[in-house]
Design a protein around this motif. Structure first.
Motif, PDB file in Angstrom:
ATOM      1  N   ARG A 220       0.856  -1.189   0.000  1.00 25.08           N
ATOM      2  CA  ARG A 220       0.000   0.000   0.000  1.00 25.08           C
ATOM      3  C   ARG A 220       0.891   1.237   0.000  1.00 25.08           C
ATOM      4  NH1 ARG A 220      -2.318  -1.295   4.208  1.00 25.08           N
ATOM      5  NH2 ARG A 220      -4.348  -2.092   3.572  1.00 25.08           N
ATOM      6  N   LEU A 221       0.477   2.288  -0.693  1.00 23.87           N
ATOM      7  CA  LEU A 221       1.227   3.541  -0.685  1.00 23.87           C
ATOM      8  C   LEU A 221       0.630   4.492   0.346  1.00 23.87           C
ATOM      9  CD1 LEU A 221       1.905   4.214  -4.477  1.00 23.87           C
ATOM     10  CD2 LEU A 221       2.863   2.480  -2.946  1.00 23.87           C
ATOM     11  N   GLY A 222       1.469   5.346   0.914  1.00 25.00           N
ATOM     12  CA  GLY A 222       1.015   6.275   1.932  1.00 25.00           C
ATOM     13  C   GLY A 222       1.064   7.711   1.461  1.00 25.00           C
ATOM     14  N   ALA A 223       0.080   8.497   1.902  1.00 29.05           N
ATOM     15  CA  ALA A 223       0.026   9.935   1.622  1.00 29.05           C
ATOM     16  C   ALA A 223      -0.047  10.679   2.949  1.00 29.05           C
ATOM     17  CB  ALA A 223      -1.187  10.267   0.762  1.00 29.05           C
ATOM     18  N   GLU A 224       0.704  11.762   3.054  1.00 33.68           N
ATOM     19  CA  GLU A 224       0.804  12.514   4.304  1.00 33.68           C
ATOM     20  C   GLU A 224      -0.049  13.775   4.250  1.00 33.68           C
ATOM     21  OE1 GLU A 224       1.041  12.950   7.488  1.00 33.68           O
ATOM     22  OE2 GLU A 224       3.160  12.360   7.651  1.00 33.68           O
ATOM     23  N   THR A 225      -0.729  14.087   5.376  1.00 37.07           N
ATOM     24  CA  THR A 225      -1.478  15.346   5.481  1.00 37.07           C
ATOM     25  C   THR A 225      -1.032  16.168   6.687  1.00 37.07           C
ATOM     26  OG1 THR A 225      -3.274  14.339   6.778  1.00 37.07           O
ATOM     27  CG2 THR A 225      -3.507  14.340   4.374  1.00 37.07           C
ATOM     28  N   GLU A 226      -0.096  15.645   7.461  1.00 33.07           N
ATOM     29  CA  GLU A 226       0.420  16.379   8.611  1.00 33.07           C
ATOM     30  C   GLU A 226       1.500  17.352   8.146  1.00 33.07           C
ATOM     31  OE1 GLU A 226       1.780  15.342  13.191  1.00 33.07           O
ATOM     32  OE2 GLU A 226       1.698  13.769  11.674  1.00 33.07           O
ATOM     33  N   ALA A 227       1.551  18.523   8.749  1.00 26.24           N
ATOM     34  CA  ALA A 227       2.552  19.523   8.366  1.00 26.24           C
ATOM     35  C   ALA A 227       3.960  19.008   8.643  1.00 26.24           C
ATOM     36  CB  ALA A 227       2.315  20.821   9.132  1.00 26.24           C
ATOM     37  N   LEU A 228       4.849  19.159   7.657  1.00 26.53           N
ATOM     38  CA  LEU A 228       6.247  18.763   7.786  1.00 26.53           C
ATOM     39  C   LEU A 228       7.105  19.959   7.398  1.00 26.53           C
ATOM     40  CD1 LEU A 228       6.062  15.234   6.071  1.00 26.53           C
ATOM     41  CD2 LEU A 228       6.060  15.731   8.520  1.00 26.53           C
ATOM     42  N   PRO A 229       7.490  20.782   8.367  1.00 27.95           N
ATOM     43  CA  PRO A 229       8.214  22.019   8.074  1.00 27.95           C
ATOM     44  C   PRO A 229       9.487  21.812   7.263  1.00 27.95           C
ATOM     45  CG  PRO A 229       7.488  21.992  10.362  1.00 27.95           C
ATOM     46  CD  PRO A 229       7.224  20.619   9.812  1.00 27.95           C
ATOM     47  N   ASP A 230      10.140  20.662   7.415  1.00 25.76           N
ATOM     48  CA  ASP A 230      11.405  20.416   6.726  1.00 25.76           C
ATOM     49  C   ASP A 230      11.231  19.767   5.358  1.00 25.76           C
ATOM     50  OD1 ASP A 230      12.759  21.447   8.914  1.00 25.76           O
ATOM     51  OD2 ASP A 230      12.947  19.486   9.886  1.00 25.76           O
ATOM     52  N   CYS A 231       9.988  19.480   4.970  1.00 26.44           N
ATOM     53  CA  CYS A 231       9.767  18.812   3.683  1.00 26.44           C
ATOM     54  C   CYS A 231       8.379  19.147   3.160  1.00 26.44           C
ATOM     55  CB  CYS A 231       9.945  17.296   3.817  1.00 26.44           C
ATOM     56  SG  CYS A 231       9.967  16.430   2.219  1.00 26.44           S
ATOM     57  N   GLY A 232       8.238  20.326   2.617  1.00 27.74           N
ATOM     58  CA  GLY A 232       6.938  20.760   2.123  1.00 27.74           C
ATOM     59  C   GLY A 232       6.378  19.888   1.021  1.00 27.74           C
ATOM     60  N   HIS A 233       7.254  19.313   0.177  1.00 25.00           N
ATOM     61  CA  HIS A 233       6.770  18.494  -0.928  1.00 25.00           C
ATOM     62  C   HIS A 233       6.428  17.068  -0.489  1.00 25.00           C
ATOM     63  CE1 HIS A 233      11.101  17.490  -0.883  1.00 25.00           C
ATOM     64  NE2 HIS A 233      10.719  16.307  -1.368  1.00 25.00           N
ATOM     65  N   CYS A 234       6.598  16.795   0.808  1.00 28.42           N
ATOM     66  CA  CYS A 234       6.292  15.458   1.331  1.00 28.42           C
ATOM     67  C   CYS A 234       4.866  15.346   1.872  1.00 28.42           C
ATOM     68  CB  CYS A 234       7.261  15.091   2.450  1.00 28.42           C
ATOM     69  SG  CYS A 234       8.991  14.947   1.930  1.00 28.42           S
ATOM     70  N   THR A 235       4.136  16.440   1.894  1.00 27.19           N
ATOM     71  CA  THR A 235       2.826  16.426   2.530  1.00 27.19           C
ATOM     72  C   THR A 235       1.818  17.272   1.768  1.00 27.19           C
ATOM     73  OG1 THR A 235       1.607  16.997   4.555  1.00 27.19           O
ATOM     74  CG2 THR A 235       3.564  18.310   4.049  1.00 27.19           C
ATOM     75  N   PHE A 236       0.559  16.886   1.920  1.00 28.13           N
ATOM     76  CA  PHE A 236      -0.540  17.660   1.339  1.00 28.13           C
ATOM     77  C   PHE A 236      -1.082  18.683   2.324  1.00 28.13           C
ATOM     78  CE2 PHE A 236      -0.599  13.818  -1.283  1.00 28.13           C
ATOM     79  CZ  PHE A 236      -0.788  14.348  -2.557  1.00 28.13           C
ATOM     80  N   ALA A 237      -0.383  18.908   3.441  1.00 28.60           N
ATOM     81  CA  ALA A 237      -0.881  19.797   4.484  1.00 28.60           C
ATOM     82  C   ALA A 237      -1.172  21.196   3.964  1.00 28.60           C
ATOM     83  CB  ALA A 237       0.118  19.869   5.635  1.00 28.60           C
ATOM     84  N   GLU A 238      -0.367  21.660   2.999  1.00 26.29           N
ATOM     85  CA  GLU A 238      -0.559  23.008   2.469  1.00 26.29           C
ATOM     86  C   GLU A 238      -1.427  23.001   1.212  1.00 26.29           C
ATOM     87  OE1 GLU A 238       3.311  24.584   1.876  1.00 26.29           O
ATOM     88  OE2 GLU A 238       3.822  24.586   4.018  1.00 26.29           O
ATOM     89  N   GLU A 239      -1.895  21.820   0.842  1.00 23.10           N
ATOM     90  CA  GLU A 239      -2.745  21.690  -0.342  1.00 23.10           C
ATOM     91  C   GLU A 239      -4.206  21.565   0.088  1.00 23.10           C
ATOM     92  OE1 GLU A 239      -1.183  21.998  -3.093  1.00 23.10           O
ATOM     93  OE2 GLU A 239       0.871  21.600  -2.466  1.00 23.10           O
ATOM     94  N   SER A 240      -5.093  21.597  -0.872  1.00 21.85           N
ATOM     95  CA  SER A 240      -6.507  21.405  -0.562  1.00 21.85           C
ATOM     96  C   SER A 240      -6.858  19.924  -0.623  1.00 21.85           C
ATOM     97  CB  SER A 240      -7.371  22.163  -1.562  1.00 21.85           C
ATOM     98  OG  SER A 240      -7.231  21.611  -2.874  1.00 21.85           O
ATOM     99  N   ALA A 241      -7.975  19.576   0.011  1.00 24.48           N
ATOM    100  CA  ALA A 241      -8.466  18.196  -0.064  1.00 24.48           C
ATOM    101  C   ALA A 241      -8.778  17.821  -1.509  1.00 24.48           C
ATOM    102  CB  ALA A 241      -9.706  18.039   0.806  1.00 24.48           C
ATOM    103  N   THR A 242      -9.251  18.801  -2.272  1.00 25.99           N
ATOM    104  CA  THR A 242      -9.565  18.538  -3.681  1.00 25.99           C
ATOM    105  C   THR A 242      -8.315  18.168  -4.458  1.00 25.99           C
ATOM    106  OG1 THR A 242     -11.450  20.034  -3.649  1.00 25.99           O
ATOM    107  CG2 THR A 242     -10.471  19.550  -5.801  1.00 25.99           C
TER     108      THR A 242
END
Length: 277
Positions: A220-242
């Motif tokens: 299974r692949l994992g997607a992150e939604t928690e804020a990661l200050p050191d890796c902005g491209h690693c998470t959807f935290a700054e993106e929209s749910a859409t």
């Protein structure tokens, strides 16, 4: 680690699998999610239903039988079963590497609840000092932990893994392969906020998908939604749910021919729910 101990570890029987030829990709839209908090059962299951989540990795404390949380977990199961949502017991502590008895005690408590249909392990040996100072010893401790948990109950065992385990050897074997031999499935922490292309969710997961296919194990692949200050491209935290939905849909499409693909897990419920629309 002595050659005799190494050989004994490598000779252990693998966890059961369907066999590579029996694998088929999960249907598009197959979703799971981690639940680390103690949010109300009704709230969590309703969210899972709306988002078509079919598995929830529910964090379970070691003292679950006495801490007053069992009733919530039992309610979660009562609500999830009619919706065909599976509950996996989520647990893990780096200290379990040196104290496997604590891991087994946790597993026994999980089994006693009667709530869960599987064990979902989140132990990260690479965060311990031993990963740098005693790599082989730390790898061995992790693999032995998997062995103990695999044989400690009849529940299937899954593990969270970083995408780069395949870069490490274990004796004459590959460390990722040795992990796969001991579990029924893995969830790759393929934390990127784009689906395809270089260094994307699908790109960083290719090694595990190939190994999973060869071993007959689900990946299974994992997607992150928690804020990661050191890796902005690693998470959807700054993106929209859409936008996250759009990217995960692209992952589904890209994985149509990847036999080991078991869908996508979103980390985690609380921050997923908090994404802007």
């Amino acid at each position: 680690m002595s050659a005799i101990l190494m050989a004994a570890a490598l000779a252990l029987p693998a966890a059961s699998s369907a066999g590579g030829a029996g694998l088929t990709p999960a249907p598009a839209g197959t979703r799971a999610m981690w639940l680390w908090g103690d949010q109300p059962a009704a709230e969590v299951v309703e969210w899972a239903k709306q988002r078509k989540v079919s598995e929830i990795f529910v964090h379970v404390m070691p003292d679950v039988l006495t801490n007053g949380d069992l009733e919530r977990l039992q309610e979660m199961k009562a609500r999830a079963v009619p919706l065909k949502i599976k509950l996996r017991a989520l647990g893990g502590d780096p200290a379990w590497l040196t104290d496997p008895a604590a891991a087994l005690a946790w597993q026994r408590a999980v089994v006693t609840t009667g709530v869960f249909s599987g064990i979902h392990l989140d132990v990260e040996p690479y965060v311990t000092p031993g990963w740098t100072t005693n790599l082989t010893g730390t790898q061995t401790a992790f693999l032995k932990l998997l062995d103990k948990l695999r044989t400690g109950s009849t529940l299937p065992l899954e593990a969270d893994v970083p995408f780069w385990y395949g870069e490490y050897k274990y004796g004459r074997a590959n460390f990722a392969d040795e992990v796969l031999r001991r579990v029924n499935a893995v969830t790759v922490m393929s934390y990127r906020d784009f689906a395809t292309g270089p260094n994307s969710m699908t790109a960083v997961s290719q090694d595990w998908l190939a190994r999973g296919k060869a071993a007959g194990k689900r990946v299974r692949l994992g997607a992150e939604t928690e804020a990661l200050p050191d890796c902005g491209h690693c998470t959807f935290a700054e993106e929209s749910a859409t936008r996250m939905h759009q990217e995960l849909t692209k992952v589904d499409a890209a994985m149509r021919s990847s036999a080991a693909f078991a869908g996508i897990a979103v980390h985690r419920y609380g921050t997923w729910r908090a994404l802007r629309p």
